[in-house]
Design a protein around this motif. Structure first.
Motif, PDB file in Angstrom:
ATOM      1  N   VAL A   1       0.835  -1.198   0.000  1.00  0.00           N
ATOM      2  CA  VAL A   1       0.000   0.000   0.000  1.00  0.00           C
ATOM      3  C   VAL A   1       0.872   1.252   0.000  1.00  0.00           C
ATOM      4  CG1 VAL A   1      -1.680   1.328   1.341  1.00  0.00           C
ATOM      5  CG2 VAL A   1      -1.939  -1.151   1.108  1.00  0.00           C
ATOM      6  N   GLY A   2       1.944   1.220   0.819  1.00  0.00           N
ATOM      7  CA  GLY A   2       2.827   2.371   0.896  1.00  0.00           C
ATOM      8  C   GLY A   2       3.535   2.664  -0.410  1.00  0.00           C
ATOM      9  N   SER A   3       4.064   1.625  -1.066  1.00  0.00           N
ATOM     10  CA  SER A   3       4.772   1.838  -2.330  1.00  0.00           C
ATOM     11  C   SER A   3       3.827   2.339  -3.416  1.00  0.00           C
ATOM     12  CB  SER A   3       5.458   0.546  -2.771  1.00  0.00           C
ATOM     13  OG  SER A   3       4.505  -0.475  -3.025  1.00  0.00           O
ATOM     14  N   THR A   4       2.589   1.820  -3.411  1.00  0.00           N
ATOM     15  CA  THR A   4       1.597   2.321  -4.369  1.00  0.00           C
ATOM     16  C   THR A   4       1.283   3.786  -4.101  1.00  0.00           C
ATOM     17  OG1 THR A   4       0.622   0.115  -4.585  1.00  0.00           O
ATOM     18  CG2 THR A   4      -0.718   1.992  -5.277  1.00  0.00           C
ATOM     19  N   GLY A   5       1.175   4.120  -2.813  1.00  0.00           N
ATOM     20  CA  GLY A   5       0.917   5.511  -2.451  1.00  0.00           C
ATOM     21  C   GLY A   5       2.047   6.436  -2.855  1.00  0.00           C
ATOM     22  N   VAL A   6       3.291   5.953  -2.711  1.00  0.00           N
ATOM     23  CA  VAL A   6       4.449   6.756  -3.115  1.00  0.00           C
ATOM     24  C   VAL A   6       4.403   7.025  -4.616  1.00  0.00           C
ATOM     25  CG1 VAL A   6       6.958   6.707  -3.395  1.00  0.00           C
ATOM     26  CG2 VAL A   6       5.943   6.042  -1.215  1.00  0.00           C
ATOM     27  N   ASN A   7       4.192   5.985  -5.408  1.00  0.00           N
ATOM     28  CA  ASN A   7       4.114   6.161  -6.862  1.00  0.00           C
ATOM     29  C   ASN A   7       2.970   7.096  -7.250  1.00  0.00           C
ATOM     30  OD1 ASN A   7       6.275   4.533  -7.380  1.00  0.00           O
ATOM     31  ND2 ASN A   7       5.088   2.746  -8.004  1.00  0.00           N
ATOM     32  N   THR A   8       1.818   6.920  -6.604  1.00  0.00           N
ATOM     33  CA  THR A   8       0.670   7.770  -6.920  1.00  0.00           C
ATOM     34  C   THR A   8       0.964   9.229  -6.589  1.00  0.00           C
ATOM     35  OG1 THR A   8      -0.870   5.946  -6.515  1.00  0.00           O
ATOM     36  CG2 THR A   8      -1.765   8.183  -6.431  1.00  0.00           C
ATOM     37  N   ALA A   9       1.595   9.471  -5.437  1.00  0.00           N
ATOM     38  CA  ALA A   9       1.899  10.838  -5.025  1.00  0.00           C
ATOM     39  C   ALA A   9       2.854  11.507  -6.010  1.00  0.00           C
ATOM     40  CB  ALA A   9       2.489  10.838  -3.622  1.00  0.00           C
ATOM     41  N   PHE A  10       3.889  10.788  -6.429  1.00  0.00           N
ATOM     42  CA  PHE A  10       4.841  11.374  -7.372  1.00  0.00           C
ATOM     43  C   PHE A  10       4.204  11.609  -8.743  1.00  0.00           C
ATOM     44  CE2 PHE A  10       8.379   9.539  -4.659  1.00  0.00           C
ATOM     45  CZ  PHE A  10       8.827  10.775  -4.241  1.00  0.00           C
ATOM     46  N   ASN A  11       3.428  10.643  -9.219  1.00  0.00           N
ATOM     47  CA  ASN A  11       2.753  10.825 -10.508  1.00  0.00           C
ATOM     48  C   ASN A  11       1.788  12.008 -10.466  1.00  0.00           C
ATOM     49  OD1 ASN A  11       3.757   8.805 -12.332  1.00  0.00           O
ATOM     50  ND2 ASN A  11       2.762   7.254 -11.058  1.00  0.00           N
ATOM     51  N   THR A  12       1.081  12.155  -9.346  1.00  0.00           N
ATOM     52  CA  THR A  12       0.166  13.288  -9.195  1.00  0.00           C
ATOM     53  C   THR A  12       0.927  14.599  -9.204  1.00  0.00           C
ATOM     54  OG1 THR A  12      -1.397  11.941  -7.931  1.00  0.00           O
ATOM     55  CG2 THR A  12      -1.572  14.326  -7.698  1.00  0.00           C
ATOM     56  N   TRP A  13       2.095  14.619  -8.552  1.00  0.00           N
ATOM     57  CA  TRP A  13       2.907  15.844  -8.518  1.00  0.00           C
ATOM     58  C   TRP A  13       3.320  16.254  -9.936  1.00  0.00           C
ATOM     59  CZ3 TRP A  13       7.708  17.686  -9.841  1.00  0.00           C
ATOM     60  CH2 TRP A  13       8.097  18.898  -9.249  1.00  0.00           C
ATOM     61  N   PHE A  14       3.753  15.292 -10.741  1.00  0.00           N
ATOM     62  CA  PHE A  14       4.138  15.603 -12.118  1.00  0.00           C
ATOM     63  C   PHE A  14       2.926  16.095 -12.921  1.00  0.00           C
ATOM     64  CE2 PHE A  14       8.010  13.383 -11.106  1.00  0.00           C
ATOM     65  CZ  PHE A  14       8.950  13.890 -11.989  1.00  0.00           C
ATOM     66  N   GLU A  15       1.789  15.454 -12.731  1.00  0.00           N
ATOM     67  CA  GLU A  15       0.580  15.886 -13.448  1.00  0.00           C
ATOM     68  C   GLU A  15       0.168  17.306 -13.043  1.00  0.00           C
ATOM     69  OE1 GLU A  15      -2.309  12.958 -12.554  1.00  0.00           O
ATOM     70  OE2 GLU A  15      -1.342  11.365 -13.736  1.00  0.00           O
ATOM     71  N   ASP A  16       0.271  17.608 -11.753  1.00  0.00           N
ATOM     72  CA  ASP A  16      -0.073  18.961 -11.282  1.00  0.00           C
ATOM     73  C   ASP A  16       0.855  20.005 -11.884  1.00  0.00           C
ATOM     74  OD1 ASP A  16      -2.116  17.930  -9.778  1.00  0.00           O
ATOM     75  OD2 ASP A  16      -1.006  17.966  -7.874  1.00  0.00           O
ATOM     76  N   ARG A  17       2.127  19.682 -11.990  1.00  0.00           N
ATOM     77  CA  ARG A  17       3.071  20.653 -12.572  1.00  0.00           C
ATOM     78  C   ARG A  17       2.739  20.879 -14.049  1.00  0.00           C
ATOM     79  NH1 ARG A  17       3.394  20.087  -8.205  1.00  0.00           N
ATOM     80  NH2 ARG A  17       1.996  21.853  -8.420  1.00  0.00           N
ATOM     81  N   ARG A  18       2.410  19.815 -14.772  1.00  0.00           N
ATOM     82  CA  ARG A  18       2.059  19.974 -16.189  1.00  0.00           C
ATOM     83  C   ARG A  18       0.803  20.828 -16.343  1.00  0.00           C
ATOM     84  NH1 ARG A  18       4.061  14.530 -16.498  1.00  0.00           N
ATOM     85  NH2 ARG A  18       1.970  13.675 -16.090  1.00  0.00           N
ATOM     86  N   SER A  19      -0.150  20.664 -15.431  1.00  0.00           N
ATOM     87  CA  SER A  19      -1.371  21.469 -15.509  1.00  0.00           C
ATOM     88  C   SER A  19      -1.099  22.946 -15.255  1.00  0.00           C
ATOM     89  CB  SER A  19      -2.408  20.949 -14.508  1.00  0.00           C
ATOM     90  OG  SER A  19      -1.982  21.188 -13.175  1.00  0.00           O
TER      91      SER A  19
ATOM     92  N   ASP B   1      10.352  25.267 -15.161  1.00  0.00           N
ATOM     93  CA  ASP B   1       9.366  26.184 -14.604  1.00  0.00           C
ATOM     94  C   ASP B   1       9.284  27.412 -15.506  1.00  0.00           C
ATOM     95  OD1 ASP B   1       7.822  27.935 -13.188  1.00  0.00           O
ATOM     96  OD2 ASP B   1       9.023  27.899 -11.361  1.00  0.00           O
ATOM     97  N   PRO B   2       8.166  27.649 -16.181  1.00  0.00           N
ATOM     98  CA  PRO B   2       8.092  28.766 -17.125  1.00  0.00           C
ATOM     99  C   PRO B   2       8.159  30.139 -16.454  1.00  0.00           C
ATOM    100  CG  PRO B   2       5.932  27.779 -16.833  1.00  0.00           C
ATOM    101  CD  PRO B   2       6.899  26.894 -16.119  1.00  0.00           C
ATOM    102  N   GLU B   3       7.759  30.221 -15.178  1.00  0.00           N
ATOM    103  CA  GLU B   3       7.758  31.519 -14.501  1.00  0.00           C
ATOM    104  C   GLU B   3       9.161  31.996 -14.169  1.00  0.00           C
ATOM    105  OE1 GLU B   3       5.187  31.793 -11.190  1.00  0.00           O
ATOM    106  OE2 GLU B   3       3.379  31.238 -12.308  1.00  0.00           O
ATOM    107  N   THR B   4      10.041  31.090 -13.752  1.00  0.00           N
ATOM    108  CA  THR B   4      11.396  31.481 -13.366  1.00  0.00           C
ATOM    109  C   THR B   4      12.422  31.224 -14.470  1.00  0.00           C
ATOM    110  OG1 THR B   4      11.869  29.305 -12.398  1.00  0.00           O
ATOM    111  CG2 THR B   4      10.867  30.970 -10.969  1.00  0.00           C
ATOM    112  N   GLY B   5      12.072  30.380 -15.449  1.00  0.00           N
ATOM    113  CA  GLY B   5      13.033  30.051 -16.489  1.00  0.00           C
ATOM    114  C   GLY B   5      14.054  29.026 -16.071  1.00  0.00           C
ATOM    115  N   LEU B   6      13.857  28.391 -14.920  1.00  0.00           N
ATOM    116  CA  LEU B   6      14.773  27.359 -14.445  1.00  0.00           C
ATOM    117  C   LEU B   6      14.367  26.003 -15.011  1.00  0.00           C
ATOM    118  CD1 LEU B   6      15.125  28.338 -10.671  1.00  0.00           C
ATOM    119  CD2 LEU B   6      16.701  28.865 -12.549  1.00  0.00           C
ATOM    120  N   ALA B   7      15.365  25.206 -15.396  1.00  0.00           N
ATOM    121  CA  ALA B   7      15.095  23.879 -15.950  1.00  0.00           C
ATOM    122  C   ALA B   7      16.185  22.916 -15.509  1.00  0.00           C
ATOM    123  CB  ALA B   7      15.016  23.943 -17.475  1.00  0.00           C
TER     124      ALA B   7
END
Length: 334
Positions: free
Chosen positions: A21-39, A69-75
């Motif tokens: 359950v924990g490892s699934t939660g870790v993967n889900t949290a990271f995938n959600t973070w990437f999706e939120d950044r793309r949005s 990050d488009p706002e700061t220009g950092l990549a």
């Protein structure tokens, strides 16, 4: 024995379920973070994300990471990035970077190479993961700016950060670079006649910084906390016959303009003055009068080879006594 065996089996099964359950939660949290950044308009890509480490660890590997990050220009781009955590202590993680990576800013792009770059990070128990302490180390580090002839190098680099309890959002930082060798282009600007060795004998700093916000997950995905008060206990650089030490305090306004005073202790200051004239930092016609004045100051202090220089930071200028000698740097973290 049968009862003990039953307890062991049940405990092992429960732990296995917890880890799954924990490892699934870790993967889900990271995938959600990437999706939120793309949005939010970021470039946030990873070709694969996998968590291993059963039974006691959550070891997550990101492959082909690309963040911008488009706002700061950092990549940042890297072939992989790893985060290791104990399954029973998830607020303490180890981060591992690859031997090669690239960082881009609005001003330049940099290729980083190292033999071993990793960090130990402990966060407080909160959903925003506020930083409690951090230690980052790198071995055989080189930073090559795009278009430069030679990288800046360090045999070893250490950065330590610890949250202070005396003030909100206050952190003590320690920095040390062993075998620090500036890039050739920079050395030529500072030392056009090649009188200094390629490598500094020492480069370190110890300071406390109060920020306008805590260093937590929002510092990555929203905005970097900005310094508001800096207490520089000691910064030191030794390069051949030149030796500089600095200490002082300053406040920083919302525009990043510092106000305060820094005292510079310069040993063999005449050699430093000579370099400043050779590089054009100080006009040659002004050098004689400046040397006479500094010589008087050093004699009054009792040591003609050592000079204590109080530099004031006021009104966006750097002042030597009442005399402005240049613009103050803007202290803004992008």
């Amino acid at each position: 024995m049968r009862a003990l065996l039953t307890v062991i089996v049940i405990a092992a099964l429960a732990w296995s379920i917890y880890w799954a359950v924990g490892s699934t939660g870790v993967n889900t949290a990271f995938n959600t973070w990437f999706e939120d950044r793309r949005s939010e308009g970021w470039v946030a890509e990873v070709s694969a994300l996998e968590t291993k480490g059963f039974p006691n660890r959550f070891d997550t590997t990101f492959s082909d990471v690309s963040l911008a990050d488009p706002e700061t220009g950092l990549a940042w781009e890297a072939p992989f990035f790893q985060i290791f955590a104990l399954s029973y202590k998830p607020n303490h993680v180890i981060a591992v970077w690859p031997n090669e990576q690239r960082i881009a800013t609005p001003l330049a792009k940099y290729d980083l190479a190292s033999e071993d770059m990793r960090a130990s990070l402990v966060t407080q128990a909160a959903t925003t993961l506020p930083l409690d302490r951090l230690t980052l180390t790198a071995e055989a580090l080189s930073v090559l700016e795009e278009g430069a002839r030679e990288p800046t190098r360090a045999k070893a680099l250490t950065l330590a950060v610890e949250r202070q309890s005396v003030a909100e959002n206050s952190y003590r930082l320690g920095f040390k670079a062993d075998g620090f060798s500036p890039a050739l282009d920079w050395r030529v600007q500072i030392d056009p006649n090649g009188t200094l060795p390629d490598t500094l004998d020492a480069l370190s700093a110890d300071l406390t910084v109060d920020f306008d916000a805590p260093w937590d997950i929002n510092a990555i995905q929203t905005a970097r906390p900005q310094p508001r008060k800096i207490n520089l206990r000691l910064a030191e650089a030794r390069w051949g016959q030149l030796e500089l030490q600095a200490a002082g305090e300053m406040t920083v306004d919302a525009a990043g303009i510092p106000e305060g005073e820094i005292t510079i202790k310069a040993r063999n200051w005449r050699d430093i003055l000579k370099l400043a004239v050779e590089t054009g930092a100080i006009p040659e016609g002004f050098a004689g009068s400046l040397e006479d004045g500094l010589s008087l100051m050093s004699q009054l202090a009792g040591n003609p080879k050592t000079l204590d220089i109080p530099l004031g930071l006021r009104g966006g200028r750097v002042l030597l006594g009442p005399v402005p000698i240049g613009p103050a740097p803007r202290l803004v973290l992008r």
